[in-house]
Design a protein around this motif. Structure first.
Motif, short mmCIF file in Angstrom:
data_model
loop_
_atom_site.label_atom_id
_atom_site.label_comp_id
_atom_site.label_asym_id
_atom_site.label_seq_id
_atom_site.Cartn_x
_atom_site.Cartn_y
_atom_site.Cartn_z
N ALA A 14 0.83 -1.22 0.00
CA ALA A 14 0.00 0.00 0.00
C ALA A 14 0.86 1.26 0.00
CB ALA A 14 -0.94 -0.01 1.20
N GLY A 15 2.19 1.06 0.10
CA GLY A 15 3.09 2.21 0.04
C GLY A 15 3.65 2.45 -1.34
N ASN A 16 3.39 1.52 -2.26
CA ASN A 16 3.94 1.57 -3.60
C ASN A 16 2.99 2.31 -4.54
OD1 ASN A 16 4.87 1.09 -6.17
ND2 ASN A 16 5.29 -1.10 -5.85
N GLU A 17 3.35 3.51 -4.93
CA GLU A 17 2.46 4.36 -5.73
C GLU A 17 2.14 3.72 -7.09
OE1 GLU A 17 0.99 6.69 -4.28
OE2 GLU A 17 -0.10 7.42 -6.03
N ASP A 18 3.10 2.93 -7.59
CA ASP A 18 2.89 2.29 -8.89
C ASP A 18 1.67 1.34 -8.86
OD1 ASP A 18 3.79 1.77 -11.63
OD2 ASP A 18 4.12 -0.27 -10.86
N ASN A 19 1.43 0.72 -7.71
CA ASN A 19 0.25 -0.15 -7.60
C ASN A 19 -1.04 0.63 -7.85
OD1 ASN A 19 1.63 -2.50 -7.13
ND2 ASN A 19 1.46 -2.39 -4.90
N PHE A 20 -1.11 1.84 -7.30
CA PHE A 20 -2.32 2.65 -7.51
C PHE A 20 -2.45 3.08 -8.96
CE2 PHE A 20 -1.65 2.97 -2.93
CZ PHE A 20 -2.93 2.66 -2.47
N LYS A 21 -1.28 3.34 -9.61
CA LYS A 21 -1.33 3.70 -11.04
C LYS A 21 -1.91 2.54 -11.84
CE LYS A 21 2.37 7.09 -11.28
NZ LYS A 21 3.82 7.06 -11.11
N LYS A 22 -1.44 1.32 -11.51
CA LYS A 22 -1.94 0.14 -12.23
C LYS A 22 -3.43 -0.07 -11.93
CE LYS A 22 2.17 -2.57 -13.18
NZ LYS A 22 3.31 -1.81 -12.63
N LEU A 23 -3.82 0.12 -10.67
CA LEU A 23 -5.24 -0.08 -10.31
C LEU A 23 -6.13 0.95 -11.00
CD1 LEU A 23 -4.83 -1.11 -6.57
CD2 LEU A 23 -5.90 -2.48 -8.38
N GLU A 24 -5.58 2.14 -11.23
CA GLU A 24 -6.34 3.16 -11.93
C GLU A 24 -6.62 2.71 -13.38
OE1 GLU A 24 -4.76 6.97 -11.13
OE2 GLU A 24 -6.40 8.00 -12.16
N ILE A 25 -5.58 2.13 -14.00
CA ILE A 25 -5.74 1.60 -15.37
C ILE A 25 -6.75 0.46 -15.36
CG2 ILE A 25 -4.57 0.28 -17.17
CD1 ILE A 25 -1.98 1.86 -16.39
N ILE A 26 -6.57 -0.48 -14.42
CA ILE A 26 -7.43 -1.67 -14.36
C ILE A 26 -8.89 -1.27 -14.14
CG2 ILE A 26 -7.99 -3.70 -12.94
CD1 ILE A 26 -4.88 -3.87 -12.39
N LEU A 27 -9.12 -0.44 -13.12
CA LEU A 27 -10.51 -0.11 -12.78
C LEU A 27 -11.15 0.75 -13.86
CD1 LEU A 27 -10.20 0.41 -8.92
CD2 LEU A 27 -11.15 -1.56 -10.16
N SER A 28 -10.36 1.53 -14.54
CA SER A 28 -10.93 2.33 -15.63
C SER A 28 -11.34 1.43 -16.79
CB SER A 28 -9.90 3.39 -16.02
OG SER A 28 -9.98 3.66 -17.36
N GLU A 29 -10.49 0.45 -17.16
CA GLU A 29 -10.88 -0.47 -18.24
C GLU A 29 -12.07 -1.33 -17.82
OE1 GLU A 29 -7.94 -2.58 -20.51
OE2 GLU A 29 -6.47 -0.98 -20.37
N VAL A 30 -12.06 -1.78 -16.56
CA VAL A 30 -13.17 -2.61 -16.06
C VAL A 30 -14.46 -1.80 -16.09
CG1 VAL A 30 -14.10 -3.75 -13.99
CG2 VAL A 30 -11.73 -4.16 -14.67
N SER A 31 -14.39 -0.54 -15.65
CA SER A 31 -15.59 0.31 -15.62
C SER A 31 -16.17 0.50 -17.02
CB SER A 31 -15.26 1.69 -15.04
OG SER A 31 -14.86 1.57 -13.70
N SER A 32 -15.28 0.58 -18.02
CA SER A 32 -15.80 0.83 -19.37
C SER A 32 -16.43 -0.44 -19.95
CB SER A 32 -14.68 1.33 -20.28
OG SER A 32 -13.79 0.28 -20.56
N LEU A 33 -16.08 -1.60 -19.43
CA LEU A 33 -16.62 -2.86 -19.97
C LEU A 33 -17.98 -3.23 -19.39
CD1 LEU A 33 -13.38 -5.03 -19.94
CD2 LEU A 33 -14.73 -4.45 -21.97
N PHE A 34 -18.22 -2.82 -18.13
CA PHE A 34 -19.43 -3.28 -17.44
C PHE A 34 -20.38 -2.10 -17.22
CE2 PHE A 34 -16.18 -6.37 -16.42
CZ PHE A 34 -16.84 -7.58 -16.57
N PRO A 35 -21.60 -2.20 -17.75
CA PRO A 35 -22.52 -1.06 -17.65
C PRO A 35 -23.14 -0.89 -16.26
CG PRO A 35 -23.55 -2.88 -18.85
CD PRO A 35 -22.14 -3.29 -18.57
N GLY A 36 -23.04 -1.90 -15.38
CA GLY A 36 -23.67 -1.82 -14.06
C GLY A 36 -23.06 -0.74 -13.19
N LYS A 37 -23.78 -0.42 -12.13
CA LYS A 37 -23.38 0.68 -11.24
C LYS A 37 -22.20 0.28 -10.35
CE LYS A 37 -26.63 1.59 -8.16
NZ LYS A 37 -27.80 2.13 -7.45
N TYR A 38 -22.15 -1.00 -9.96
CA TYR A 38 -21.19 -1.42 -8.94
C TYR A 38 -19.95 -2.12 -9.53
CZ TYR A 38 -24.36 -0.54 -5.05
OH TYR A 38 -25.16 0.05 -4.11
#
Ligand SMILES: [Zn+2]
Length: 649
Positions: free
Chosen positions: A334-358
């Motif tokens: 949780a101290g590694n900033e690069d992990n958050f950068k990767k999670l930002e990429i992952i969650l953004s791609e995931v969000s664009s694939l799934f139309p649901g709210k959650y």
């Protein structure tokens, strides 16, 4: 316009129902007695699961023949539903119901009516169904309601309706009736773990198809864990190139040998983004919303195997094939900033694939030991002025919530996300009992109940000596699931969205076994989350479950016949061990032997607690329904019974 609609809704409420609030403040709409006249009898006659809110049987039948016309009124979506019903009937019956507008003069019709009857009672997913010898009318506020009305009439047709080929000798007709129906909860879910074992695109689609038949509407897709990363992320191809595969092993999960040096990781797979879009569309056509889960910061070994810098140790690791590894507990740093950068990429791609709210971010079982001894994590705690590692977990989840908000999504996580303080807008899925859910709902957060005690479908459905795999966690029978109520007796504000059952797949290597563990228990869940509690009746339910079994067979869906198996209950009378039997399904005869011979209806019949003959080492038992064997053979060692008794004490 809005005012007019509300007034009409209120008028309908005043006319046709009375609103009642229970002691917990939950609102239930109650239909007046003249509509809800036939409870259990109506349920059994129509044999629909989940049991509808109100049924009134009428005289006569509506016969299907080639003169019947399906008349969709409403938008193109209703037209599609008409085609769906026509195809469903045609496959087994050979009767082609024409989809046309308007109905032929004097001919019989099945009308799908949208927005003609505005009824607040039935909401977005409810429907009203009127069947007379001349016509079938399904009306609903939204297409989802029409889809559920269609599912109800499909269940009223012969079991052959589920056949994938033409059948003969069926009488294709519906009993005349009037049905008013709507769900108790909006979140009616099943979770499938595709990380511990991978199930391909077609298998996932068939699972979604089956759940939709029983009006379950939320598919929680556990896409990542220590045993595999299953979703393509375009900007991070390493996640699937490395994380989606592990070394092949067969046998008992958690006992597998770790990877040997230079052994190839060949077992696994993943869904491409095209696959995901196809499955999302397939689910949408069945009114199922998909809730994807990216499980972090624990359960992240597939991520860490792909990016060795991601963990606090920064050492290289393999995807865990099911070995009893210490690295099973690794967490993302949780101290590694690069992990958050990767999670930002992952969650953004995931969000664009799934139309649901959650979007589900996991958050469960993150072992804080690594954070405690990690320089980067401790630096983060100091910099952000966090109290401790629980505070760091809370910080981690709150950052993910911000990322999700920026993608227009809401965060949901397992109840550990309460630790160290809940993210402001987060919803909670309560798995460690109901306490986390109750706590979150009292804080005004939405909650989905999924307690292990009632909702973990990896648990056994019957005796360990009969059931094929042992996942631990005890026995969860069909009737246990049926007893569950997502609204806890102690109450709380009305933030409970619903409930879902979870199919963890460590011990479930094939889709056939997934089906076996899911059905019929998901039928109990569907009735728990749909039917008003007062209308639930276990005897009626078990008969209706039995009527689903030939449907499962026709649909080529596996199921557990455990309700027919003998249940052995050891007990002590003083020092003497006695054996009692019972069954979940009512009215079965039980026969038993102590001499290692296969019991049948000429063996001793169980009539009350049995004394064990001297020298006996095993008891064998089987059930009969009339003249035919019903359940499977149960063999239990007498010594084992003594042990089970100790465990009960
Ligand atoms: Zn760290």
């Amino acid at each position: 316009m809005r005012q007019k609609v509300v007034s009409l809704g209120l008028f309908l409420l005043a006319s046709f129902s009375s609103a009642a609030s229970d002691k917990n403040g939950f609102i239930f709409w109650q239909l007046p007695p003249q509509i809800n006249t036939i409870g259990k009898e109506g349920q059994e006659h129509l044999s629909i699961i989940p049991a509808p809110v109100a049924i009134q049987l009428r005289e006569g039948v509506f016969k299907f023949d080639s003169t019947v016309v399906i008349v969709p009124s409403g938008n193109g979506e209703v037209q599609k539903l008409a085609g769906y019903l026509s195809d469903k009937v045609f496959t087994p019956s050979g009767i082609r119901l024409t989809v046309a507008k308007p109905a032929r003069a004097g001919g019989k019709s099945i009308k799908l009516v949208l927005n003609k009857v505005f009824s607040k009672i039935i909401g977005d997913e409810g429907y009203q169904l009127e069947i007379t010898p001349a016509a079938v009318n399904i009306s609903a506020n939204k297409p989802a309601g029409l889809f559920y009305g269609i599912q109800s009439i499909i269940q009223m047709l012969p079991p052959a309706i589920e056949s994938k080929v033409r059948t003969g000798g069926e009488i294709w007709e519906l009993r005349a009736a009037s049905v008013t129906d709507y769900p108790r909860f909006g979140w009616r879910g099943l979770m499938l773990d595709v990380s511990r074992h991978f199930f391909n695109k077609e298998e996932v689609k068939s699972y979604i198809d089956q759940m939709a038949k029983y009006k379950l509407n939320s598919f929680h897709w556990h896409l990542t864990d220590n045993q595999g990363w299953r979703i393509e992320i375009k900007k991070l191809p390493g996640l699937t190139a490395t994380g989606a595969f592990r070394v092949p092993r067969t046998g008992t999960f958690w006992t597998f040998e770790p990877p040997h040096p230079d052994e190839k990781a060949t077992d696994g797979g993943f869904y491409t983004q095209d696959d995901i879009r196809e499955i999302v569309q397939y689910a949408r056509e069945r009114y199922v919303t998909i809730v994807p889960e990216i499980d972090v910061p624990g359960h992240s070994l597939a991520f860490i195997a792909s990016f060795p810098q991601a963990s606090c140790t920064q050492l290289p690791y393999h995807v865990n094939p099911g070995s009893p590894h210490a690295d099973e507990d690794l967490v993302l740093c949780a101290g590694n900033e690069d992990n958050f950068k990767k999670l930002e990429i992952i969650l953004s791609e995931v969000s664009s694939l799934f139309p649901g709210k959650y979007i589900h971010i996991g958050g469960d079982e993150a072992d804080k030991r690594f954070w405690k001894s990690c320089v980067k994590c401790q630096a983060r705690i100091a910099k952000e002025k966090l109290k401790d590692e629980a505070g760091l977990q809370s910080y981690f989840i709150k950052r993910l919530e911000k990322i999700l908000h920026s993608n227009g999504k809401k965060l949901i996580g397992w109840d550990e996300i309460l630790e160290g303080g809940l993210a402001p807008d987060a919803s909670v899925m309560s798995w460690r009992g109901s306490e986390g859910g109750i706590a979150a709902s009292k804080m005004g957060h939405h909650v989905v109940m999924s307690p292990g005690q009632y909702c973990y479908f990896d648990h056994l459905q019957g005796d360990i000596n009969i059931e094929p795999t042992y996942a631990g966690g005890g026995v969860l029978r069909l009737s246990d699931v049926y007893r569950y109520d997502p609204v806890p007796p102690e109450g709380g504000p009305g933030y409970i969205l619903g409930a879902q059952a979870n199919v963890w797949t460590e011990h479930i290597p094939t889709i056939r076994q997934v089906e076996y563990m899911t059905w019929p228990r998901a039928l109990a869940l569907s009735e728990v989350v749909w039917t008003p509690p007062d209308s639930r009746n276990i005897d009626s339910f078990l008969l209706r479950v039995e009527s689903q079994f030939p449907r499962f067979s026709n649909a080529e869906v596996n199921y557990a016949p455990s309700i027919y198996d003998p249940i052995i209950v050891p007990q002590k009378d003083g020092k003497k061990l006695l054996i009692s039997f019972k069954t979940e399904y009512r009215g079965l005869d039980i026969y038993y032997t102590f001499d290692h011979t296969f019991p049948d209806k000429f063996s001793d019949k169980y009539q009350g607690p049995i004394e064990i003959p001297k020298g006996a080492s095993e008891i064998w038992a089987i059930t009969y329904k009339g003249k035919m064997p019903a359940g499977r053979l149960l063999k239990v060692a007498i010594d084992d019974l003594e042990k089970r008794l100790q465990e009960l004490i």
